[in-house]
Motif scaffolding. Structure first.
Motif, PDB file in Angstrom:
ATOM      1  N   SER A   6      -7.563  -1.774  -6.179  1.00  0.00           N
ATOM      2  CA  SER A   6      -6.701  -0.595  -6.051  1.00  0.00           C
ATOM      3  C   SER A   6      -5.639  -0.563  -7.139  1.00  0.00           C
ATOM      4  O   SER A   6      -5.347   0.506  -7.694  1.00  0.00           O
ATOM      5  CB  SER A   6      -6.017  -0.584  -4.679  1.00  0.00           C
ATOM      6  OG  SER A   6      -6.954  -0.473  -3.662  1.00  0.00           O
ATOM      7  N   ILE A   7      -5.055  -1.702  -7.428  1.00  0.00           N
ATOM      8  CA  ILE A   7      -4.054  -1.763  -8.500  1.00  0.00           C
ATOM      9  C   ILE A   7      -4.705  -1.409  -9.836  1.00  0.00           C
ATOM     10  O   ILE A   7      -4.150  -0.649 -10.627  1.00  0.00           O
ATOM     11  CB  ILE A   7      -3.374  -3.147  -8.538  1.00  0.00           C
ATOM     12  CG1 ILE A   7      -2.513  -3.331  -7.295  1.00  0.00           C
ATOM     13  CG2 ILE A   7      -2.542  -3.320  -9.803  1.00  0.00           C
ATOM     14  CD1 ILE A   7      -1.972  -4.727  -7.116  1.00  0.00           C
TER      15      ILE A   7
ATOM     16  N   TYR B 156       0.833  -1.207   0.000  1.00  0.00           N
ATOM     17  CA  TYR B 156       0.000   0.000   0.000  1.00  0.00           C
ATOM     18  C   TYR B 156       0.864   1.251   0.000  1.00  0.00           C
ATOM     19  O   TYR B 156       0.492   2.264  -0.592  1.00  0.00           O
ATOM     20  CB  TYR B 156      -0.946   0.018   1.197  1.00  0.00           C
ATOM     21  CG  TYR B 156      -2.018  -1.037   1.115  1.00  0.00           C
ATOM     22  CD1 TYR B 156      -2.675  -1.301  -0.076  1.00  0.00           C
ATOM     23  CD2 TYR B 156      -2.380  -1.780   2.224  1.00  0.00           C
ATOM     24  CE1 TYR B 156      -3.653  -2.260  -0.155  1.00  0.00           C
ATOM     25  CE2 TYR B 156      -3.360  -2.747   2.153  1.00  0.00           C
ATOM     26  CZ  TYR B 156      -3.992  -2.986   0.961  1.00  0.00           C
ATOM     27  OH  TYR B 156      -4.960  -3.946   0.886  1.00  0.00           O
ATOM     28  N   GLY B 157       2.011   1.186   0.657  1.00  0.00           N
ATOM     29  CA  GLY B 157       2.938   2.317   0.618  1.00  0.00           C
ATOM     30  C   GLY B 157       3.418   2.605  -0.793  1.00  0.00           C
ATOM     31  O   GLY B 157       3.475   3.765  -1.217  1.00  0.00           O
ATOM     32  N   PHE B 158       3.748   1.545  -1.540  1.00  0.00           N
ATOM     33  CA  PHE B 158       4.154   1.719  -2.938  1.00  0.00           C
ATOM     34  C   PHE B 158       3.011   2.283  -3.777  1.00  0.00           C
ATOM     35  O   PHE B 158       3.214   3.187  -4.591  1.00  0.00           O
ATOM     36  CB  PHE B 158       4.623   0.397  -3.545  1.00  0.00           C
ATOM     37  CG  PHE B 158       5.960  -0.067  -3.042  1.00  0.00           C
ATOM     38  CD1 PHE B 158       7.035   0.801  -2.933  1.00  0.00           C
ATOM     39  CD2 PHE B 158       6.150  -1.385  -2.695  1.00  0.00           C
ATOM     40  CE1 PHE B 158       8.270   0.379  -2.487  1.00  0.00           C
ATOM     41  CE2 PHE B 158       7.377  -1.826  -2.234  1.00  0.00           C
ATOM     42  CZ  PHE B 158       8.438  -0.941  -2.124  1.00  0.00           C
ATOM     43  N   LEU B 159       1.809   1.749  -3.591  1.00  0.00           N
ATOM     44  CA  LEU B 159       0.659   2.242  -4.350  1.00  0.00           C
ATOM     45  C   LEU B 159       0.362   3.709  -4.026  1.00  0.00           C
ATOM     46  O   LEU B 159       0.063   4.510  -4.920  1.00  0.00           O
ATOM     47  CB  LEU B 159      -0.577   1.385  -4.074  1.00  0.00           C
ATOM     48  CG  LEU B 159      -0.545  -0.054  -4.583  1.00  0.00           C
ATOM     49  CD1 LEU B 159      -1.776  -0.812  -4.106  1.00  0.00           C
ATOM     50  CD2 LEU B 159      -0.456  -0.082  -6.087  1.00  0.00           C
ATOM     51  N   PHE B 160       0.439   4.048  -2.756  1.00  0.00           N
ATOM     52  CA  PHE B 160       0.181   5.421  -2.338  1.00  0.00           C
ATOM     53  C   PHE B 160       1.235   6.354  -2.926  1.00  0.00           C
ATOM     54  O   PHE B 160       0.910   7.430  -3.436  1.00  0.00           O
ATOM     55  CB  PHE B 160       0.195   5.502  -0.802  1.00  0.00           C
ATOM     56  CG  PHE B 160      -0.694   6.561  -0.251  1.00  0.00           C
ATOM     57  CD1 PHE B 160      -0.257   7.867  -0.136  1.00  0.00           C
ATOM     58  CD2 PHE B 160      -1.977   6.257   0.164  1.00  0.00           C
ATOM     59  CE1 PHE B 160      -1.077   8.849   0.373  1.00  0.00           C
ATOM     60  CE2 PHE B 160      -2.804   7.232   0.671  1.00  0.00           C
ATOM     61  CZ  PHE B 160      -2.346   8.529   0.777  1.00  0.00           C
TER      62      PHE B 160
ATOM     63  N   PHE C  19      -5.528   2.563 -14.147  1.00  0.00           N
ATOM     64  CA  PHE C  19      -6.486   3.397 -14.870  1.00  0.00           C
ATOM     65  C   PHE C  19      -6.154   4.880 -14.696  1.00  0.00           C
ATOM     66  O   PHE C  19      -6.189   5.658 -15.645  1.00  0.00           O
ATOM     67  CB  PHE C  19      -7.904   3.080 -14.384  1.00  0.00           C
ATOM     68  CG  PHE C  19      -8.985   3.797 -15.125  1.00  0.00           C
ATOM     69  CD1 PHE C  19      -9.256   3.490 -16.452  1.00  0.00           C
ATOM     70  CD2 PHE C  19      -9.738   4.783 -14.504  1.00  0.00           C
ATOM     71  CE1 PHE C  19     -10.262   4.156 -17.148  1.00  0.00           C
ATOM     72  CE2 PHE C  19     -10.743   5.446 -15.180  1.00  0.00           C
ATOM     73  CZ  PHE C  19     -11.002   5.130 -16.507  1.00  0.00           C
ATOM     74  N   PHE C  20      -5.790   5.257 -13.474  1.00  0.00           N
ATOM     75  CA  PHE C  20      -5.409   6.635 -13.164  1.00  0.00           C
ATOM     76  C   PHE C  20      -4.181   7.043 -13.986  1.00  0.00           C
ATOM     77  O   PHE C  20      -4.141   8.143 -14.555  1.00  0.00           O
ATOM     78  CB  PHE C  20      -5.126   6.745 -11.661  1.00  0.00           C
ATOM     79  CG  PHE C  20      -4.777   8.120 -11.178  1.00  0.00           C
ATOM     80  CD1 PHE C  20      -5.743   9.096 -11.084  1.00  0.00           C
ATOM     81  CD2 PHE C  20      -3.481   8.417 -10.814  1.00  0.00           C
ATOM     82  CE1 PHE C  20      -5.418  10.369 -10.622  1.00  0.00           C
ATOM     83  CE2 PHE C  20      -3.151   9.676 -10.362  1.00  0.00           C
ATOM     84  CZ  PHE C  20      -4.132  10.654 -10.264  1.00  0.00           C
TER      85      PHE C  20
ATOM     86  N   LEU D  36      -9.335  10.443  -6.371  1.00  0.00           N
ATOM     87  CA  LEU D  36      -9.918  10.559  -5.031  1.00  0.00           C
ATOM     88  C   LEU D  36     -10.398   9.204  -4.509  1.00  0.00           C
ATOM     89  O   LEU D  36     -10.199   8.876  -3.333  1.00  0.00           O
ATOM     90  CB  LEU D  36     -11.074  11.568  -5.041  1.00  0.00           C
ATOM     91  CG  LEU D  36     -10.679  13.029  -5.238  1.00  0.00           C
ATOM     92  CD1 LEU D  36     -11.929  13.900  -5.352  1.00  0.00           C
ATOM     93  CD2 LEU D  36      -9.776  13.504  -4.117  1.00  0.00           C
ATOM     94  N   LEU D  37     -11.025   8.419  -5.378  1.00  0.00           N
ATOM     95  CA  LEU D  37     -11.473   7.077  -4.987  1.00  0.00           C
ATOM     96  C   LEU D  37     -10.289   6.193  -4.615  1.00  0.00           C
ATOM     97  O   LEU D  37     -10.335   5.464  -3.616  1.00  0.00           O
ATOM     98  CB  LEU D  37     -12.290   6.450  -6.116  1.00  0.00           C
ATOM     99  CG  LEU D  37     -12.838   5.046  -5.862  1.00  0.00           C
ATOM    100  CD1 LEU D  37     -13.815   5.058  -4.695  1.00  0.00           C
ATOM    101  CD2 LEU D  37     -13.519   4.520  -7.116  1.00  0.00           C
ATOM    102  N   LEU D  38      -9.230   6.281  -5.384  1.00  0.00           N
ATOM    103  CA  LEU D  38      -8.036   5.485  -5.110  1.00  0.00           C
ATOM    104  C   LEU D  38      -7.412   5.862  -3.772  1.00  0.00           C
ATOM    105  O   LEU D  38      -7.079   4.989  -2.965  1.00  0.00           O
ATOM    106  CB  LEU D  38      -7.018   5.657  -6.242  1.00  0.00           C
ATOM    107  CG  LEU D  38      -5.705   4.912  -6.116  1.00  0.00           C
ATOM    108  CD1 LEU D  38      -5.936   3.405  -6.025  1.00  0.00           C
ATOM    109  CD2 LEU D  38      -4.800   5.233  -7.295  1.00  0.00           C
TER     110      LEU D  38
END
Length: 180
Positions: free
Chosen positions: A166-167, A32-36, A172-173, A71-73
């Motif tokens: 989330s990925i 989650y840290g990497f995704l954030f 998509f983002f 924002l959703l992510l």
């Protein structure tokens, strides 16, 4: 294998499974840290537009979709981090004991007594059926940690589903941000 061996094996096994789930939750925190970080890095590259000044409806729509996706992510990542920290890693207390029950092996009950009360409690254990008493205490503890294990497992399974989503949202983002 007698009852005591079986109970001790079950207790140790469930405790090990709980540690394993906590380790997986820790690994998820790193992911989650990497995704954030990736989300924030791509968000830094974005520029804000005034949707009312543009004549191109496609760019305006894409910008709004990107904003909502971002924002959703971020909301989803924060929610997942909350679940990891407060529903999986945070220590749990027993919930199936009554107010009057004091277990001789449950840490929370032991800590609520002063040293002399606990020693007195141990000294007053029945010598004639001590083995049965200990078996009952272990079985009760196994039931408690099994409930904790079950809840942690359910939370971890739902987090893995959220992780996939989330990925997908992050990809998509990133994809949308390349068009604007």
């Amino acid at each position: 294998m007698d009852k005591n061996d079986l109970l001790q094996f079950n207790h140790s096994n469930i405790q090990e499974l709980i540690r394993f789930i906590d380790q997986k939750a820790g690994a998820l925190l790193v992911i989650y840290g990497f995704l954030f970080t990736a989300t924030i890095e791509y968000a830094k590259k974005l520029s804000f537009i005034n949707p009312f000044n543009l004549n191109n409806g496609f760019i305006t729509t894409l910008s709004i979709v990107e904003l909502v996706t971002g924002l959703l992510l971020i909301y989803l990542l924060i929610y997942q981090i909350y679940i990891v920290l407060f529903r999986i890693i945070k220590p749990r207390h027993a919930s199936n004991y009554t107010q009057e029950e004091l277990s001789i092996i449950y840490f929370d009950h032991i800590s609520k007594q002063n040293k002399f009360e606990y020693i007195n409690h141990i000294e007053q254990l029945p010598e004639d059926n001590l083995k049965t008493f200990i078996q009952r205490e272990l079985a009760t503890q196994i039931h408690e940690i099994s409930s904790i294990m079950s809840q942690k497992s359910k939370n971890l399974n739902s987090l893995l589903n959220y992780l996939f989503f989330s990925i997908f949202l992050l990809l998509f983002f990133i994809f949308i941000s390349n068009f604007i």
